[in-house]
Write a protein that holds these residues in place. Structure first.
Motif, PDB file in Angstrom:
ATOM      1  N   PHE A 108     -19.646   6.486   4.293  1.00 12.85           N
ATOM      2  CA  PHE A 108     -20.741   5.830   5.004  1.00 12.85           C
ATOM      3  C   PHE A 108     -21.956   5.681   4.084  1.00 12.85           C
ATOM      4  N   PRO A 109     -22.651   4.531   4.108  1.00 13.31           N
ATOM      5  CA  PRO A 109     -22.536   3.406   5.054  1.00 13.31           C
ATOM      6  C   PRO A 109     -21.505   2.348   4.645  1.00 13.31           C
ATOM      7  N   ASP A 110     -20.814   2.580   3.519  1.00 13.12           N
ATOM      8  CA  ASP A 110     -19.803   1.618   3.086  1.00 13.12           C
ATOM      9  C   ASP A 110     -18.530   1.795   3.909  1.00 13.12           C
ATOM     10  N   LYS A 111     -17.715   0.776   3.933  1.00  7.96           N
ATOM     11  CA  LYS A 111     -16.382   0.883   4.531  1.00  7.96           C
ATOM     12  C   LYS A 111     -15.473   1.612   3.545  1.00  7.96           C
ATOM     13  N   VAL A 112     -14.419   2.222   4.077  1.00 10.88           N
ATOM     14  CA  VAL A 112     -13.575   3.074   3.250  1.00 10.88           C
ATOM     15  C   VAL A 112     -12.757   2.268   2.263  1.00 10.88           C
ATOM     16  N   VAL A 113     -12.246   1.124   2.692  1.00 11.03           N
ATOM     17  CA  VAL A 113     -11.354   0.349   1.821  1.00 11.03           C
ATOM     18  C   VAL A 113     -11.923  -1.044   1.576  1.00 11.03           C
ATOM     19  N   PRO A 114     -11.543  -1.667   0.467  1.00  9.09           N
ATOM     20  CA  PRO A 114     -12.009  -3.026   0.180  1.00  9.09           C
ATOM     21  C   PRO A 114     -11.541  -4.029   1.229  1.00  9.09           C
ATOM     22  N   LYS A 115     -12.195  -5.161   1.245  1.00 12.27           N
ATOM     23  CA  LYS A 115     -11.930  -6.190   2.247  1.00 12.27           C
ATOM     24  C   LYS A 115     -10.475  -6.618   2.273  1.00 12.27           C
ATOM     25  N   SER A 116      -9.832  -6.639   1.106  1.00  8.25           N
ATOM     26  CA  SER A 116      -8.454  -7.124   1.019  1.00  8.25           C
ATOM     27  C   SER A 116      -7.457  -6.251   1.778  1.00  8.25           C
ATOM     28  N   LEU A 117      -7.846  -5.006   2.106  1.00  9.63           N
ATOM     29  CA  LEU A 117      -6.934  -4.103   2.802  1.00  9.63           C
ATOM     30  C   LEU A 117      -7.340  -3.830   4.249  1.00  9.63           C
ATOM     31  N   ARG A 118      -8.457  -4.369   4.678  1.00  6.34           N
ATOM     32  CA  ARG A 118      -8.985  -3.997   5.995  1.00  6.34           C
ATOM     33  C   ARG A 118      -8.080  -4.440   7.142  1.00  6.34           C
ATOM     34  N   SER A 119      -7.495  -5.611   7.032  1.00  6.99           N
ATOM     35  CA  SER A 119      -6.610  -6.062   8.108  1.00  6.99           C
ATOM     36  C   SER A 119      -5.357  -5.183   8.184  1.00  6.99           C
ATOM     37  N   THR A 120      -4.893  -4.716   7.035  1.00 12.24           N
ATOM     38  CA  THR A 120      -3.725  -3.823   7.008  1.00 12.24           C
ATOM     39  C   THR A 120      -4.030  -2.519   7.717  1.00 12.24           C
ATOM     40  N   PHE A 121      -5.190  -1.940   7.417  1.00 11.49           N
ATOM     41  CA  PHE A 121      -5.540  -0.669   8.045  1.00 11.49           C
ATOM     42  C   PHE A 121      -5.886  -0.840   9.526  1.00 11.49           C
ATOM     43  N   ASP A 158       5.455   2.293   8.471  1.00 14.89           N
ATOM     44  CA  ASP A 158       6.049   2.579   7.164  1.00 14.89           C
ATOM     45  C   ASP A 158       5.973   1.352   6.249  1.00 14.89           C
ATOM     46  N   ALA A 159       6.250   0.189   6.817  1.00  7.56           N
ATOM     47  CA  ALA A 159       6.197  -1.042   6.025  1.00  7.56           C
ATOM     48  C   ALA A 159       4.768  -1.328   5.559  1.00  7.56           C
ATOM     49  N   LEU A 160       3.800  -1.110   6.429  1.00  8.66           N
ATOM     50  CA  LEU A 160       2.406  -1.309   6.056  1.00  8.66           C
ATOM     51  C   LEU A 160       1.975  -0.294   4.999  1.00  8.66           C
ATOM     52  N   HIS A 161       2.456   0.928   5.144  1.00  9.52           N
ATOM     53  CA  HIS A 161       2.162   1.988   4.168  1.00  9.52           C
ATOM     54  C   HIS A 161       2.653   1.587   2.774  1.00  9.52           C
ATOM     55  N   LEU A 162       3.851   1.072   2.713  1.00 12.66           N
ATOM     56  CA  LEU A 162       4.386   0.612   1.433  1.00 12.66           C
ATOM     57  C   LEU A 162       3.594  -0.568   0.882  1.00 12.66           C
ATOM     58  N   SER A 163       3.120  -1.435   1.769  1.00 14.37           N
ATOM     59  CA  SER A 163       2.347  -2.592   1.311  1.00 14.37           C
ATOM     60  C   SER A 163       1.015  -2.166   0.693  1.00 14.37           C
ATOM     61  N   VAL A 164       0.451  -1.067   1.198  1.00 22.37           N
ATOM     62  CA  VAL A 164      -0.785  -0.548   0.604  1.00 22.37           C
ATOM     63  C   VAL A 164      -0.523  -0.083  -0.825  1.00 22.37           C
ATOM     64  N   PHE A 165       0.562   0.633  -1.033  1.00 23.53           N
ATOM     65  CA  PHE A 165       0.895   1.087  -2.381  1.00 23.53           C
ATOM     66  C   PHE A 165       1.163  -0.092  -3.306  1.00 23.53           C
ATOM     67  N   ASP A 166       1.866  -1.091  -2.800  1.00 23.47           N
ATOM     68  CA  ASP A 166       2.115  -2.284  -3.612  1.00 23.47           C
ATOM     69  C   ASP A 166       0.800  -2.933  -4.024  1.00 23.47           C
ATOM     70  N   LYS A 167      -0.160  -2.935  -3.102  1.00 21.10           N
ATOM     71  CA  LYS A 167      -1.455  -3.574  -3.364  1.00 21.10           C
ATOM     72  C   LYS A 167      -2.238  -2.815  -4.424  1.00 21.10           C
ATOM     73  N   VAL A 168      -2.390  -1.507  -4.233  1.00 25.77           N
ATOM     74  CA  VAL A 168      -3.250  -0.738  -5.145  1.00 25.77           C
ATOM     75  C   VAL A 168      -2.610  -0.538  -6.515  1.00 25.77           C
ATOM     76  N   LEU A 169      -1.294  -0.691  -6.601  1.00 28.23           N
ATOM     77  CA  LEU A 169      -0.617  -0.555  -7.888  1.00 28.23           C
ATOM     78  C   LEU A 169      -0.363  -1.903  -8.561  1.00 28.23           C
ATOM     79  N   GLY A 170      -0.717  -2.983  -7.873  1.00 26.54           N
ATOM     80  CA  GLY A 170      -0.471  -4.320  -8.409  1.00 26.54           C
ATOM     81  C   GLY A 170      -1.492  -4.733  -9.470  1.00 26.54           C
ATOM     82  N   GLU A 171      -1.126  -5.717 -10.246  1.00 29.58           N
ATOM     83  CA  GLU A 171      -1.980  -6.176 -11.335  1.00 29.58           C
ATOM     84  C   GLU A 171      -3.252  -6.856 -10.840  1.00 29.58           C
TER      85      GLU A 171
END
Length: 218
Positions: A108-121, A158-171
């Motif tokens: 706080f006051p920032d959001k926890v995750v960047p905008k690109s992941l907010r819909s996933t969470f 589980d699928a969304l969880h994997l997509s988060v890892f794909d996102k943060v580990l992606g180029e």
């Protein structure tokens, strides 16, 4: 004596339903705090976690008293032992809610995750809340169809969880190191919350039908 024993078993079930309701309220508030950066709501979740802990301790003490005094056998014994295991999983679900809320408070006051992941969470949070509400109903009425729905919802998480890892580990990931850590932790907390719910659902299904569904290997 048998009538007293059955009353005690009902008290155990009622206690589990009550704790599940507290957990459902907790995850709903935690996900709102997480997605909306609402620090007051996060503080509320953190402050209420001891209530879940105290309720699980009280239920465990009742179950242990039943074991010692009534010495149940067969299905009655399975019910009491399962209640002890279920209460432990519910307590851990409450902890996961608290961890999610703590991330909101720390950032706080920032959001926890960047905008690109907010819909996933947002979707992970929505599914966790649905799972928690269904779990409370399952513990109340042993409707095995709810157990199946919980497992299906868990597959989606589980699928969304994997997509988060794909996102943060992606180029293309542009987040800072702290963003990577926060996103990874938050995703894990959401995923573990659902896993505990599935574990409980399987125990309830077994008690209702006698059919055991093996636990998945993580």
């Amino acid at each position: 004596m048998r009538e007293v024993f059955q009353q005690e078993l009902r008290e155990v079930q009622d206690g589990l339903v009550e704790i599940a309701g507290l957990v459902a309220d907790s995850i709903e508030k935690a996900t709102r705090a997480f997605n909306e950066s609402d620090v007051s709501l996060a503080e509320e979740v953190i402050a209420e976690d001891p209530r879940i802990d105290q309720a699980t301790v009280a239920l465990d003490e009742l179950a242990i008293t039943i074991l010692a005094r009534q010495q149940p056998v067969a299905r009655d014994l399975r019910i009491v032992v399962s209640a002890l295991r279920i209460s432990a999983s519910l307590e851990r679900m409450g902890d996961m809610s608290t961890h999610i809320a703590q991330l909101s408070r720390y950032r706080f006051p920032d959001k926890v995750v960047p905008k690109s992941l907010r819909s996933t969470f947002a979707e992970m949070g929505r599914l966790d809340v649905e799972i928690a509400r269904k779990l409370a109903r399952l513990l109340d009425n042993e409707d095995v169809h709810l157990a199946e729905e919980i497992r299906n919802d868990d597959d989606k998480i589980d699928a969304l969880h994997l997509s988060v890892f794909d996102k943060v580990l992606g180029e293309t990931w542009k987040g800072e190191a702290v963003d990577t850590v926060d996103a990874t932790l938050a995703s894990r907390y959401h995923e573990r919350f659902a896993d505990h719910a599935v574990s409980i659902a399987k125990k309830v299904q077994y008690l209702a039908t006698g059919d055991w569904v093996p636990e998945p290997v993580n």
